[in-house]
Design an enzyme around this catalytic site. Structure first.
Site, PDB file in Angstrom:
ATOM      1  N   GLY A 185      -2.920  35.365   5.057  1.00 40.31           N
ATOM      2  CA  GLY A 185      -2.770  34.812   3.714  1.00 40.31           C
ATOM      3  C   GLY A 185      -4.029  34.964   2.883  1.00 40.31           C
ATOM      4  N   ILE A 205      -1.730  30.742   9.695  1.00 41.93           N
ATOM      5  CA  ILE A 205      -1.733  32.025   8.994  1.00 41.93           C
ATOM      6  C   ILE A 205      -2.490  33.088   9.790  1.00 41.93           C
ATOM      7  CG2 ILE A 205      -1.431  30.948   6.746  1.00 41.93           C
ATOM      8  CD1 ILE A 205      -4.416  31.268   6.243  1.00 41.93           C
ATOM      9  N   THR A 261      -4.780  32.074  12.128  1.00 42.70           N
ATOM     10  CA  THR A 261      -6.055  31.474  12.511  1.00 42.70           C
ATOM     11  C   THR A 261      -6.045  30.863  13.901  1.00 42.70           C
ATOM     12  OG1 THR A 261      -5.331  29.456  11.420  1.00 42.70           O
ATOM     13  CG2 THR A 261      -6.653  30.971  10.117  1.00 42.70           C
ATOM     14  N   ILE A 286     -16.253  23.156  17.942  1.00 39.37           N
ATOM     15  CA  ILE A 286     -15.359  24.314  18.024  1.00 39.37           C
ATOM     16  C   ILE A 286     -14.200  23.955  18.946  1.00 39.37           C
ATOM     17  CG2 ILE A 286     -15.171  26.727  18.650  1.00 39.37           C
ATOM     18  CD1 ILE A 286     -16.913  26.120  16.155  1.00 39.37           C
ATOM     19  N   PRO A 306     -12.865  28.266  21.409  1.00 36.71           N
ATOM     20  CA  PRO A 306     -13.832  29.348  21.224  1.00 36.71           C
ATOM     21  C   PRO A 306     -13.206  30.728  21.088  1.00 36.71           C
ATOM     22  CG  PRO A 306     -14.573  27.841  22.938  1.00 36.71           C
ATOM     23  CD  PRO A 306     -13.173  27.437  22.601  1.00 36.71           C
ATOM     24  N   GLN A 312     -12.101  34.314  14.301  1.00 41.47           N
ATOM     25  CA  GLN A 312     -12.201  33.995  12.881  1.00 41.47           C
ATOM     26  C   GLN A 312     -13.573  34.356  12.313  1.00 41.47           C
ATOM     27  OE1 GLN A 312      -9.885  32.372  10.423  1.00 41.47           O
ATOM     28  NE2 GLN A 312      -8.832  33.660  11.902  1.00 41.47           N
ATOM     29  N   LYS A 364     -15.459  20.613  11.650  1.00 45.75           N
ATOM     30  CA  LYS A 364     -15.798  20.877  10.249  1.00 45.75           C
ATOM     31  C   LYS A 364     -14.787  21.867   9.666  1.00 45.75           C
ATOM     32  CE  LYS A 364     -20.769  19.991   9.877  1.00 45.75           C
ATOM     33  NZ  LYS A 364     -22.083  20.606   9.582  1.00 45.75           N
ATOM     34  N   GLY A 365     -14.890  23.130  10.047  1.00 49.51           N
ATOM     35  CA  GLY A 365     -14.008  24.162   9.520  1.00 49.51           C
ATOM     36  C   GLY A 365     -14.701  25.501   9.585  1.00 49.51           C
ATOM     37  N   GLU A 424     -13.800  30.197   6.539  1.00 52.14           N
ATOM     38  CA  GLU A 424     -14.411  31.002   5.482  1.00 52.14           C
ATOM     39  C   GLU A 424     -15.902  31.242   5.635  1.00 52.14           C
ATOM     40  OE1 GLU A 424     -11.700  29.804   1.717  1.00 52.14           O
ATOM     41  OE2 GLU A 424     -12.059  28.297   3.248  1.00 52.14           O
TER      42      GLU A 424
END
Length: 704
Positions: free
Chosen positions: A240, A466, A468, A590, A593, A599, A661-662, A665
């Site tokens: 996406g 998507i 991930t 994480i 892993p 990603q 966290k994330g 990106e």
């Protein structure tokens, strides 16, 4: 509950749906069968501005299998005066066929519906459309700044602290440079596809999207429907990157299904995606940095300009990237837009931060060169104790740890900072670095966890996987929260009937969904008596994290990283090869892993592609793109990728129940700057305009 296990979060786990995907059992939106399915094919404008004067629909309707031709003269009316899930008005290009106006080349002007996809395509390509053409303007450059204006969206367009001009005047060294990035496109592997049908008075849409609640809510508003009467499903999504929200194909499918009262599928072609799926707008950016002789920043100014369409505002918040990165007495940032006759840009992986970091991190490298300070040391000297603009404390900030570990592993120590000295045969060698950051947060979401009679657990959360690995991550989170093995967890996602949940975007999906799943699992454990029998219908607990996540607003929260690149440049041909890259990140706990590294490495590869390859070029005469396909739009191929490694330092978020966290990106942020800085180190030529093509390398006598 029976024998428990703990600690699955943080261990490598293959995708739970991996076998289905590699065997073809996992079906995507364009593959799911429907009885009596009809097919729609969009017709796009061939002019960049004007009006549709007439459509010759008669000959098309006479073709074999053709069922209807929808256009502005006969399509259902829709409502556009509403505020969508993400806080803005809908883009008129998604509110199809509401007037005869054409706002850009590739604007949808008709939908041909037929019994088969082949019949629909043939008929659509034979439809004659007459236009009243008007002069158009697609020419973007930094020179359009006088026409620019600011847009206050979820990221404030302008932020100012301190006296900028005074700080610059007091600085011993000033860097003042302009940087540009080109138009770039998402192009996920799976094209955009949607099937709509009415069943028992309820609209059902099977789609490929990044949030079924998002699309369902937008469709309900557009078509003035009770939200409860709209269901959107999106089980498997083949990528996406920000492009898969509400788009023309979903609206077209709903319109056709409403008119024909049978299921209708609309799939975008690859070329149509270049007009209808959004893209990252080109940017023109100016960075001014002022520093003392020891490298301490007195002034940081970052101004960014990007084009938007003539009918809808979208800002690429490139200048916002620096608001969290470096301390400075005066801190001025602004992101502005100028209207042109082009399609509306949209979110694209690391919106703002990806192009913004190229400019800011290149300028930091230029400042380090001018000061004679190591680029890493310069960044360390300007580490802020609190948010440089907000003044808020950081939830956690381990950027320096990323640089220290990355420098050790990359072999940065002993690097001769002078450019153009290392040579290996015909190749000039250089190394570069850059910082990465991306804001992270959690948004309100709901989840349900059911204890089944057979000893398994069903987790229902309206997440979007998507590509991930979200489905797998949520399995591990749920297993730990329930203290059971992962094979006893079944995750259901991608269905608006599962309840509200945040979209897959902004690096906040897995964190938000995991929070909701953890809360529901905790509630379920509290409600289950030890040794109690589970009834056939199971026992369900639900959660809503709206109140819990509200407390996150009291701190600045970011994932951070340090990017390193080594390049080889052939000065005779202009070829640039990235031999190796290393990214070390501080991105919370994480969860998996295996998929996390996928990603992060994927983001770094995209940053390499951004640095050297990607560039969509718009034709001034037609208003369209040259080579609007994956032959004409170059991306990094397997042969372009050398040794790329991603890793992380320990960085759990203390305010998150799982520590997440994330990571979606942050991997792309700073990667292009690291490559560009390495090219300067190799050649002594500074490239301020992406991509660094061979012709630019060859023609650059000085700074490029």
């Amino acid at each position: 509950m029976t024998t428990a296990t703990q600690g699955l979060v943080g261990t490598a786990h293959p995708r739970v749906e991996g076998r289905d995907k590699v065997t073809g059992a996992a079906r995507y939106a364009g593959e799911i069968p429907f009885a009596e399915l009809a097919h729609g094919w969009l017709v796009l404008s061939t002019v960049a501005r004007g009006r549709v004067r007439a459509l010759e629909t008669g000959p098309v309707l006479a073709l074999p299998g053709v069922l209807a031709v929808l256009h502005h003269g006969n399509a259902p009316r829709v409502e556009t005066d509403y505020t969508g899930l993400l806080g803005g008005r809908p883009d008129p290009s998604a509110a199809l066929f509401q007037s005869d106006r054409v706002a850009h080349r590739g604007w949808p002007v008709a939908l041909v519906v037929a019994e088969t996809s082949e019949q629909a395509r043939e008929a659509a390509e034979s439809l004659v459309v007459h236009y009243e053409q008007e002069p158009h303007d697609v020419d973007f450059s930094a020179g359009r700044a006088s026409e620019a204006y600011a847009l206050d969206s979820h990221v404030p367009a302008v932020a100012e602290k301190g006296d900028l001009e005074a700080a610059l005047a007091a600085s011993a060294v000033v860097v003042d440079a302009e940087y540009t990035t080109p138009e770039e496109h998402h192009n996920p592997m799976e094209p955009h596809a949607a099937t709509a049908r009415w069943e028992g008075g309820r609209l059902e849409v099977v789609d490929s999207n990044q949030g079924t609640n998002w699309v369902a809510g937008e469709l309900a508003s557009l078509f003035s429907l009770d939200p409860a009467s709209v269901r959107v499903r999106s089980e498997h999504v083949g990528g996406g990157f920000g492009s898969k929200g509400l788009r023309a194909h979903q609206v077209a499918a709903v319109m056709a299904a409403t008119v024909l009262q049978r299921p209708v599928r609309v799939v975008m072609t690859r070329r149509q995606m270049f007009s209808l799926a959004g893209y990252r707008s080109p940017t023109a950016q100016r960075v001014r940095l002022g520093a003392d002789p020891d490298g301490r920043l007195r002034a940081l100014e970052h101004r960014a300009l990007n084009p938007t369409s003539a009918v809808h505002d979208f800002v690429e918040p490139s200048a916002a990237a620096g608001r969290s990165m470096y301390a400075a007495d005066a801190h001025h940032t602004a992101s502005q837009i100028v209207r042109l006759d082009v399609p509306t840009p949209t979110w694209m992986r690391a919106p703002g931060e990806a192009p913004g970091s190229f400019a800011l991190e290149s300028a930091l490298d230029e400042l380090a060169e001018r000061l004679g300070i190591d680029p890493i040391e310069l960044r360390v000297r300007n580490e802020p104790e609190v948010g440089p603009v907000s003044g808020l404390p950081f939830g956690s900030r381990n950027l320096v740890a990323c640089f220290r570990e990355g420098a050790r592993r990359f072999g940065w120590d002993g690097r001769d900072p002078r450019p153009g000295l290392r040579r290996e045969g015909r190749w000039l060698l250089g190394t570069g670095t850059a910082a990465a950051s991306f804001p992270t947060t959690a948004m309100p979401s709901t989840a349900a966890v059911t204890a089944e009679a057979d000893g398994t657990f069903t987790v229902g959360v309206n997440a979007a996987d998507i590509g991930t690995g979200a489905r797998t991550a949520l399995t591990l989170v749920a297993a730990d929260a329930l203290e059971v093995p992962a094979d006893r967890i079944r995750v259901r996602l991608g269905d608006s009937d599962l309840g509200p949940a945040i979209i897959a975007g902004g690096s906040m999906g897995t964190r938000s969904w995991s929070w909701a799943v953890t809360a529901a699992a905790g509630e379920l454990r509290r409600s289950l008596a030890p040794g109690a029998d589970i009834p056939p219908e199971g026992i369900t607990a639900r959660s809503n994290t709206a109140e819990a996540v509200a407390a996150l607003a009291q701190k600045e929260r970011h994932a951070f990283g340090a990017q390193f690149a080594e390049v080889a440049v052939d000065p005779a041909t202009g070829e640039v090869r990235v031999r190796r890259m290393l990214g070390v990140f501080a991105a919370g706990r994480i969860v998996n892993p295996l998929t996390a590294r996928n990603q992060l490495v994927g983001g770094m590869i995209w940053g390499l592609s951004m640095a050297l390859h990607e560039e969509a070029v718009r034709d001034r005469a037609s208003g369209g793109l040259y080579g609007a396909d994956l032959a004409g739009y170059h991306v990094a191929a397997h042969a372009d990728i050398g040794d790329i490694e991603a890793d992380w330092v320990d960085d759990p978020d203390p305010d998150d129940p799982v520590g997440i966290k994330g990571i979606g990106e942050v991997g792309i942020v700073g990667a292009a700057a690291a490559v560009a800085n390495a090219v300067w180190h190799a050649t002594g030529v500074r490239h301020r305009h992406l991509p660094i093509r061979p012709d630019r390398v060859l023609m650059a006598g000085g700074d490029a």
